[in-house]
Design a protein around this motif. Structure first.
Motif, short mmCIF file in Angstrom:
data_model
loop_
_atom_site.label_atom_id
_atom_site.label_comp_id
_atom_site.label_asym_id
_atom_site.label_seq_id
_atom_site.Cartn_x
_atom_site.Cartn_y
_atom_site.Cartn_z
N PHE A 180 0.86 -1.19 0.00
CA PHE A 180 0.00 0.00 0.00
C PHE A 180 0.90 1.24 0.00
CE2 PHE A 180 -2.99 3.16 1.13
CZ PHE A 180 -4.27 2.66 0.93
N TYR A 181 0.98 1.91 -1.15
CA TYR A 181 1.88 3.05 -1.32
C TYR A 181 1.22 4.38 -0.91
CZ TYR A 181 5.43 0.48 -3.96
OH TYR A 181 6.43 -0.39 -4.34
N SER A 182 1.98 5.21 -0.21
CA SER A 182 1.54 6.58 0.08
C SER A 182 2.79 7.43 0.27
CB SER A 182 0.65 6.63 1.32
OG SER A 182 1.43 6.46 2.49
N ILE A 189 0.31 6.18 8.97
CA ILE A 189 -0.44 5.57 7.88
C ILE A 189 -1.43 6.57 7.32
CG2 ILE A 189 -2.08 3.71 7.33
CD1 ILE A 189 -0.64 2.13 9.61
N PHE A 224 -6.15 5.00 3.69
CA PHE A 224 -6.37 3.60 4.04
C PHE A 224 -7.77 3.39 4.63
CE2 PHE A 224 -6.18 0.31 7.38
CZ PHE A 224 -5.99 -0.81 6.57
N PHE A 243 2.67 -1.20 4.37
CA PHE A 243 2.50 0.19 3.98
C PHE A 243 3.86 0.72 3.53
CE2 PHE A 243 -0.97 -0.58 6.93
CZ PHE A 243 -2.05 -0.04 6.25
N SER A 247 6.27 3.68 1.86
CA SER A 247 6.45 5.10 1.57
C SER A 247 7.75 5.28 0.79
CB SER A 247 6.52 5.92 2.86
OG SER A 247 5.34 5.78 3.62
N ARG A 277 5.22 -1.64 8.14
CA ARG A 277 5.48 -0.39 7.43
C ARG A 277 6.89 -0.44 6.87
NH1 ARG A 277 4.06 4.64 11.23
NH2 ARG A 277 5.02 3.36 12.83
#
Length: 752
Positions: free
Chosen positions: A568-570, A576, A580, A596, A598, A627
């Motif tokens: 899950f890219y951000s 977070i 999401f 997660f 980054s 993460r």
């Protein structure tokens, strides 16, 4: 199946070495308990002093040869248009030629040779140069950035603080404290960086125009019937072809163009020496700086105005620094001192000797001074060299755009690394197309070199002056240079640059407005992108998902865990992203293993491969939620998706195994330790889930709008300026080349 192939590759390479000969292992990293620790708490003794392998002399000499074809075209072809710009109507007093020649020699010596080759090149950021490299160097020694994404672990690869002050370091500490505490100083540094970057890109537009027009204009000496329009259209065709050649990369372009420039430097030095001996050897008297004094006494205001044309002898000096990332310091120093500087000085000396005997030919000094038997070969070489001259600032533009991307100051564009042998050699298609269109527009609009020269001078001196400002900060805060030497620099080099700046500003209406217009346009784009980027990051930081909330979501019986590993890219580094919760509210399902991710750009050129990934476990181990921050420098090559998958999966498994050996902490206190058997089971689970459900990419793409309570200015910036830019730039998944078949986008709108 595609995912099985990925898993097979992971298993096949399980025990092989990683790229650069290093297998990722969290044992190599000293860990801290929280992603949210402030970097200032990291002791200086923890800093990793990066060691660099010595570059062998064979590579240095190859780069020295190659950089001649990339770096020096601009400054090397300045003899084409300097004397014609200074004396457009002939020479009124023969001694004026000696005064001008003396100014040229001492300007080249002070600014090109001493400032850039022996001082500024030393202020590189791990081998990279340019305005943004200076800014990132300052950012690594003082917390002057606006985006609060520094982490404790970053201190290993990027120092955010200097040593504790003592008597010798008091001045450095005072400057650092001022920069960190003053919001005005932070904005000033950022805006000056943007201005310098914009001016260099402006140079990248003006250099091709003036160089090609000057060279093609030599055809008139053999065919006087050619009009300005004909010269203009020939130049436009050449410029378009030049920009089409950029896609082949600095490596190929450099080796192709270098022989042309070497022939050019040979021609201008030999012809210069011939003219010096034949016409007037007494011009050697220009070494005496008193001729500069008498030149100003005799011409007064006109002498000061002429500085705006004399400064064109320095065009391309900034490229020596801005193009550094494509080569290295030693290669540029060697090629400058042995080939470039002596050849250029000899060319100007020869032209001065010729013009002393033929003062009416000053308006076309270069071509008139070429002996007739070699005129045609010289014309051909001049045209080829003019094409090459454009290369230095074009390559520099690609480099500084790449750096500005890393600091969130430029819209997302595709950066192509063109050489597997030399890092830092890049090509940016969107910037290349922009430069090409702008060059064609300027050439069609101005037609001749006179007004372009006025514009060119302003861009050149602005960048030089900004570089000096940053360099003085580096001297005080980082190098801790003796104060007497700083004063000497200000009283000589900086003062000369300010004098030149005052002169070029005088010609603002005559064409000097052009680089200011370009810079204002580019600065507006950069400021808008950076402003909204920071606002969006702060919104996510303030609304991030807490660990308790995440545990509640993952443990809820309404949430189904489906097979597979999801990445899950951000952009959010600490915590977070709120995207999401938006995803879960609409799709009540999570993959068995969730990471997660980054992508974080550090203000340094390279991050060592073994320190690329920072993993953390989020919540109890039975949730299998992690993460990961993937850290890049602005010269690092972002790998293909398959390579990224391999690195992430193996990094995750190594982290799980290492995690079993220590007591872990979270925001809510200590988490229970897992033993080696549980860790092995979890590693096996990761492998099985990849085989069953594959690896899925999930991108949190947030749209932003100004809140209803926002001012009109804020609405214009966010809703229209930023919104318009985002429609024409690349999407994040396109930049990372994520396979579409395994991509799931999650959209959410933020009110800022």
């Amino acid at each position: 199946m595609e995912n099985d192939g990925v898993m097979d590759k992971i298993e096949e390479n399980e025990h092989q070495e990683q790229p650069q000969g290093k297998k990722f292992s969290s044992r190599k990293l000293v860990r801290f308990d929280s992603f949210d620790m402030e970097n200032g708490k990291v002791a200086a003794r923890h800093l990793n002093r990066k060691t660099f392998q010595a570059v062998d002399w064979e590579t240095i000499l190859k780069l020295s040869f190659q950089c001649i074809g990339i770096v020096y075209g601009d400054i090397g072809t300045s003899p084409l248009y300097v004397f014609p710009g200074i004396f457009p109507n002939g020479v009124a007093n023969n001694d004026d030629i000696l005064g001008v020649l003396s100014l040229i020699i001492y300007s080249l010596t002070l600014i090109t040779l001493i400032k850039y080759v022996f001082v500024v090149l030393s202020a590189n950021d791990n081998g990279d140069g340019g305005t943004f490299a200076l800014y990132s160097l300052i950012c690594r020694h003082a917390k002057v950035g606006f985006t609060p994404n520094q982490q404790a672990e970053d201190a290993y690869v990027s120092s955010y603080q200097i040593e504790l002050p003592n008597r010798r370091l008091r001045r450095a500490s005072a400057v650092k404290s001022f920069l960190e505490s003053s919001r005005f100083a932070k904005y000033f540094l950022l805006l000056m960086t943007m201005l310098g970057t914009s001016m260099v890109i402006g140079d990248g537009i003006l250099t091709p125009c003036i160089s090609v027009l000057s060279a093609v204009g030599g055809i008139r000496n053999v065919n006087s019937s050619l009009t300005d329009n004909t010269i203009m259209w020939i130049s436009v065709v050449i410029l378009i072809l030049l920009f089409q050649f950029q896609r082949f990369g600095t490596d190929k372009v450099g080796f192709t163009f270098a022989p042309i420039l070497i022939i050019w430097f040979l021609f201008i030095s030999v012809i210069g020496f011939y003219n010096f001996i034949r016409y007037d050897p007494s011009v050697i008297k220009a070494i005496n700086p008193m001729y500069i004094v008498t030149y100003f006494q005799r011409n007064k205001k006109n002498a000061w105005i002429s500085l705006g044309d004399i400064v064109l002898c320095l065009t391309g000096s900034e490229a020596l620094f801005a193009d550094l990332g494509h080569f290295n310091v030693r290669s540029i120093q060697i090629s400058t001192c042995t080939v470039v500087f002596p050849s250029i000085v000899m060319a100007y000396v020869g032209q001065a000797a010729y013009v002393r005997k033929h003062p009416l030919d000053a308006s076309d000094a270069f071509y008139k001074s070429v002996p007739k038997p070699v005129y045609w070969p010289m014309l051909v070489v001049a045209m080829l060299a003019a094409i090459v001259a454009s290369q230095s600032l074009i390559s520099a533009s690609f480099s500084i755009v790449q750096q500005s991307l890393a600091l969130g100051c430029f819209p997302r564009v595709k950066v192509v690394h063109t050489s597997p042998k030399y890092e830092g050699q890049v090509y940016v298609p969107e910037v290349n197309n922009f430069l090409m269109l702008a060059c064609v527009a300027v050439t069609l609009g101005f037609k001749t070199t006179v007004k372009i020269g006025h514009a060119f001078g302003l861009a050149v001196v602005f960048v030089m002056t900004l570089t000096s400002i940053f360099l003085i900060l580096v001297m005080i805060m980082i190098w801790k240079t003796n104060f007497a030497l700083i004063l000497l620099y200000v009283a000589t080099i900086a003062l000369v640059e300010l004098l030149y700046l005052s002169s070029v500003c005088y010609k603002f209406i005559e064409g000097g407005y052009l680089p200011i217009t370009f810079a204002a346009f580019l600065m507006f784009i950069m400021f808008v992108w950076n402003y909204v980027h920071r606002k969006k990051y702060m919104f996510e930081l303030e609304n991030k998902v807490s660990v308790d909330k995440l545990k509640e979501i993952a443990s809820s019986p309404d949430i189904h865990r489906v097979p597979g590993l999801a990445l899950f890219y951000s952009e959010l580094v600490q915590g977070i992203s709120p995207v999401f919760t938006h995803y879960v509210a609409n799709v009540p399902a999570l993959h068995t293993v969730l990471v997660f991710v980054s992508i974080k750009s550090l203000p340094i050129s390279n991050v060592p491969a073994e320190e690329r990934l920072l993993f953390r476990r989020v919540g109890p181990h039975e949730l299998h939620i992690f993460r990961c921050v993937v850290r890049y420098g602005y010269k690092d090559v972002e790998k293909e998706p398959e390579s990224v998958e391999y690195t992430l999966v193996n990094g995750l498994k190594d982290f799980i195994q290492e995690d079993s050996l220590k007591v872990r902490s979270s925001e809510n206190g200590e988490l229970p330790r897992i033993d080696a058997e549980e860790a092995a089971t979890e590693v096996q689970l990761v492998d099985n889930e990849i085989k069953k459900g594959g690896i899925i990419y999930m991108f949190g793409e947030s749209e932003v709008v100004a809140s209803k309570a926002s001012s009109l200015g804020k609405k214009l910036i966010i809703d229209y300026a930023y919104g318009g830019l985002k429609k024409i730039v690349r999407r994040q998944n396109e930049v990372y080349a994520i396979p579409r078949k395994r991509l799931l986008k999650v959209g959410m709108t933020y009110e800022l």
